[in-house]
Every structure is written in structure tokens, then in C-alpha cells.
Design a protein around this motif. Structure first.
Motif, PDB file in Angstrom:
ATOM      1  N   TRP A   1       0.844  -1.191   0.000  1.00 20.64           N
ATOM      2  CA  TRP A   1       0.000   0.000   0.000  1.00 20.64           C
ATOM      3  C   TRP A   1       0.880   1.242   0.000  1.00 20.64           C
ATOM      4  O   TRP A   1       1.856   1.325   0.748  1.00 20.64           O
ATOM      5  N   CYS A   2       0.523   2.229  -0.835  1.00 18.92           N
ATOM      6  CA  CYS A   2       1.264   3.496  -0.884  1.00 18.92           C
ATOM      7  C   CYS A   2       0.538   4.533  -0.026  1.00 18.92           C
ATOM      8  O   CYS A   2      -0.552   4.279   0.481  1.00 18.92           O
ATOM      9  N   ALA A   3       1.120   5.719   0.111  1.00 25.22           N
ATOM     10  CA  ALA A   3       0.539   6.795   0.918  1.00 25.22           C
ATOM     11  C   ALA A   3      -0.795   7.281   0.343  1.00 25.22           C
ATOM     12  O   ALA A   3      -1.612   7.853   1.061  1.00 25.22           O
ATOM     13  N   ASN A   4      -1.042   7.046  -0.945  1.00 21.18           N
ATOM     14  CA  ASN A   4      -2.312   7.443  -1.565  1.00 21.18           C
ATOM     15  C   ASN A   4      -3.398   6.389  -1.394  1.00 21.18           C
ATOM     16  O   ASN A   4      -4.505   6.536  -1.905  1.00 21.18           O
ATOM     17  N   GLY A   5      -3.081   5.278  -0.713  1.00 18.40           N
ATOM     18  CA  GLY A   5      -4.075   4.241  -0.461  1.00 18.40           C
ATOM     19  C   GLY A   5      -4.222   3.214  -1.565  1.00 18.40           C
ATOM     20  O   GLY A   5      -5.113   2.361  -1.494  1.00 18.40           O
ATOM     21  N   HIS A   6      -3.375   3.250  -2.585  1.00 22.18           N
ATOM     22  CA  HIS A   6      -3.448   2.253  -3.652  1.00 22.18           C
ATOM     23  C   HIS A   6      -2.864   0.927  -3.168  1.00 22.18           C
ATOM     24  O   HIS A   6      -1.833   0.911  -2.509  1.00 22.18           O
ATOM     25  N   GLU A   7      -3.530  -0.162  -3.512  1.00 21.96           N
ATOM     26  CA  GLU A   7      -3.008  -1.488  -3.191  1.00 21.96           C
ATOM     27  C   GLU A   7      -2.487  -2.124  -4.473  1.00 21.96           C
ATOM     28  O   GLU A   7      -3.143  -2.098  -5.511  1.00 21.96           O
ATOM     29  N   SER A   8      -1.300  -2.689  -4.401  1.00 20.64           N
ATOM     30  CA  SER A   8      -0.792  -3.481  -5.523  1.00 20.64           C
ATOM     31  C   SER A   8      -0.397  -4.843  -4.976  1.00 20.64           C
ATOM     32  O   SER A   8       0.242  -4.944  -3.932  1.00 20.64           O
ATOM     33  N   ARG A   9      -0.840  -5.880  -5.654  1.00 18.65           N
ATOM     34  CA  ARG A   9      -0.557  -7.245  -5.226  1.00 18.65           C
ATOM     35  C   ARG A   9       0.512  -7.823  -6.137  1.00 18.65           C
ATOM     36  O   ARG A   9       0.381  -7.776  -7.353  1.00 18.65           O
ATOM     37  N   ARG A  10       1.548  -8.367  -5.527  1.00 19.25           N
ATOM     38  CA  ARG A  10       2.668  -8.945  -6.264  1.00 19.25           C
ATOM     39  C   ARG A  10       2.813 -10.411  -5.889  1.00 19.25           C
ATOM     40  O   ARG A  10       2.582 -10.816  -4.758  1.00 19.25           O
ATOM     41  N   SER A  11       3.227 -11.196  -6.851  1.00 19.45           N
ATOM     42  CA  SER A  11       3.391 -12.628  -6.678  1.00 19.45           C
ATOM     43  C   SER A  11       4.879 -12.957  -6.661  1.00 19.45           C
ATOM     44  O   SER A  11       5.621 -12.554  -7.561  1.00 19.45           O
TER      45      SER A  11
END
Length: 115
Positions: free
Chosen positions: A35-45
Motif C-alpha cells: 500500500w502506498c501513501a495514496n491508499g493504492h493497493e498493488s498485489r505482487r506474486s
């Protein structure tokens, strides 16, 4: 006589395996959310035996993301663009610059005087 292309009408990749049972099993993976400071979630495998990084760049905004949703890394301070001249002025005083200019001009005058 039949002419044309033998693979006409086929999609690229259409002849390859279409399901996991035909391709074989996928390697076991860990899914990690950042999660970044802007609230975006990125999922990595990641592979199970891979070292998981603590931070990952957000693909949406470019800020650093962390694994703690409640406490993401701070956005940091954006450095303004600096030109080459601005970097040089940080390293040299106005007097140093003037002395270097005079030295270069003197060398140029000497070369032109000899030519």
C-alpha cells in the motif's frame, strides 16, 4: 491449386495449451500486498523461496508502498528539477567560476595567437 497461408484464421498462441492441466502445475507462490501513501493497493506474486522486499513502487502513482496498510511509507519530499548549471553553482562559488572562465579564455587566446 490452393494458395494462401497455412495458418490462416488462427490466432497467435491459439495452438498452445489452454489450461493448467495441459501446461502443468504452476510453481507455488506468495501473494504480497503493498500500500502506498495514496491508499493504492498493488498485489505482487513471489516464488515461495524468494526474498520478499519490504517496499515496492506503486504502479498507479509511483510512490513507495509498504506491506502495512495502516502505516504506508511516507510520500517523501519531491526534489525539484535542477539543471546542470544549478548543480555546478552548488559546487563552485561565483569567484571560482570567474577564475576558471578567465583561465579557459587565456588558453584559447594563446592557441589562437599561435595558429
Amino acid at each position: 491449386m490452393v494458395g494462401g497461408n497455412a495458418i490462416r484464421g488462427m490466432r497467435i498462441g491459439a495452438s498452445g495449451p489452454s489450461s493448467e492441466s495441459e501446461r502443468g502445475e504452476t510453481a507455488p507462490r506468495n501473494i504480497v500486498s503493498y500500500w502506498c501513501a495514496n491508499g493504492h493497493e498493488s498485489r505482487r506474486s513471489f516464488a515461495l523461496d524468494a526474498e520478499i522486499p519490504d517496499e515496492w513502487d506503486c504502479p498507479k502513482c509511483g510512490l513507495l508502498g509498504g506491506q502495512d496498510e495502516q502505516n504506508p511509507p511516507s510520500a517523501g519530499r519531491a526534489e525539484p528539477f535542477k539543471s546542470h548549471l544549478e548543480y555546478v553553482k552548488e559546487r563552485r562559488s561565483e569567484e571560482d567560476g570567474q577564475a576558471l572562465l578567465e583561465e579557459a579564455l587565456e588558453k584559447l587566446r594563446q592557441r589562437r595567437g599561435r595558429a
